[in-house]
Design an enzyme around this catalytic site. Structure first.
Site, PDB file in Angstrom:
ATOM      1  N   LYS A 138      27.223   1.621  -0.341  1.00 15.95           N
ATOM      2  CA  LYS A 138      26.820   0.960  -1.586  1.00 15.95           C
ATOM      3  C   LYS A 138      26.820   1.998  -2.711  1.00 15.95           C
ATOM      4  CE  LYS A 138      23.453  -2.702  -2.284  1.00 15.95           C
ATOM      5  NZ  LYS A 138      22.112  -3.129  -1.924  1.00 15.95           N
TER       6      LYS A 138
HETATM    7  C1  E4P Z   1      21.419  -6.313  -3.132  1.00 18.32           C
HETATM    8  O1  E4P Z   1      22.213  -5.733  -2.437  1.00 18.32           O
HETATM    9  C2  E4P Z   1      20.141  -5.728  -3.569  1.00 18.32           C
HETATM   10  O2  E4P Z   1      19.575  -5.003  -2.504  1.00 18.32           O
HETATM   11  C3  E4P Z   1      19.114  -6.733  -3.986  1.00 18.32           C
HETATM   12  O3  E4P Z   1      19.589  -8.033  -3.982  1.00 18.32           O
HETATM   13  C4  E4P Z   1      18.378  -6.265  -5.183  1.00 18.32           C
HETATM   14  O4  E4P Z   1      17.725  -7.297  -5.787  1.00 18.32           O
HETATM   15  P1  E4P Z   1      16.226  -7.327  -6.292  1.00 18.32           P
HETATM   16  O5  E4P Z   1      15.628  -5.966  -6.064  1.00 18.32           O
HETATM   17  O6  E4P Z   1      16.295  -7.670  -7.738  1.00 18.32           O
HETATM   18  O7  E4P Z   1      15.597  -8.390  -5.484  1.00 18.32           O
END
Ligand code: E4P
Length: 215
Positions: A83
């Site tokens: 990522k």
């Molecule tokens: C996606 O890969 C992220 O980990 C996640 O959806 C982040 O979103 P949030 O922290 O706004 O819930």
């Protein structure tokens, strides 16, 4: 549409994976922090549980360091997806990692033009954060829809992975918009099964059957 669970809580991952509907996992530094455990230990456990893509996030913000971190993460397991944030240095790293055959998930995506750039750099997944856009008065799902159009216009293979989901409606809208995957918290995944008419209907059927059998 693939369903991913968005957490680093291994108990939740094990439980949801046992339901047979989980295709993969997405983690991020916040999830790992909340787990209260060492990243390597959590990552290895998740990779042992789930046979599917597991996104692990890089922390560096310059290209050489992101590439180095990404290569190290990719060595953990064949299912690792690296990522990377959608910053200029990040996308340069995505191009390098893709050339190495390493799968990538470009994260923190808030505009369709960022999504176009990620696809041009060979990203495996793009993660539009729909709930965070909704929270500032935008329509998060528009990002998914516009990205779908752009990718289809030019035949990009990058998969759209709806993220920052805040309710089951986001999952439904993702499926209708043709997103390739959607990642969500354990509680939202549980809610996908629920409908009061299913509960009421089942209750009636069981009561009626008891009358038939006298039990
Ligand atoms: C996606 O890969 C992220 O980990 C996640 O959806 C982040 O979103 P949030 O922290 O706004 O819930």
């Amino acid at each position: 549409m693939k369903l991913f669970i968005d957490t680093a809580d291994v108990a939740q991952i094990r439980e949801a994976y046992s339901w047979g509907i989980v295709d993969g996992v997405t983690t991020n530094p916040t999830h790992v922090m909340k787990s209260g455990r060492k990243p390597d230990e959590v990552y290895r456990e998740i990779l042992d549980i789930v046979d599917g893509p597991v996104s692990l996030e890089t922390i560096a913000t310059d290209t050489p360091s992101i590439v180095k971190e990404g290569r190290a993460l990719a060595k953990l397991h064949k299912n690792v997806v690296v990522k990377v944030p959608v910053i200029r240095e990040g996308l340069k790293a995505v191009k390098e990692l893709s050339a190495d055959g390493i799968k990538t998930n470009v994260t923190l995506n808030f505009s369709p033009l960022q999504a176009l750039l990620a696809a041009k750099c060979g990203a495996t997944y793009i993660s539009p954060f729909v709930g965070r856009l909704d929270a500032i008065g935008h329509i998060g799902m528009d990002l998914v829809r516009q990205t779908r159009t752009i990718y289809d216009n030019y035949g990009f293979k990058t998969q759209i992975l709806t993220a920052a989901v805040r309710h089951p409606g986001h999952v439904l809208e993702s499926a209708l918009a043709g997103a390739d995957a959607c990642t969500m918290f354990f509680d939202f995944m549980k809610m996908l099964y629920d409908h009061p008419l299913t509960d009421n209907g089942l209750d009636t059927f069981l009561k009626d059957w008891a009358k038939v059998t006298g039990k």
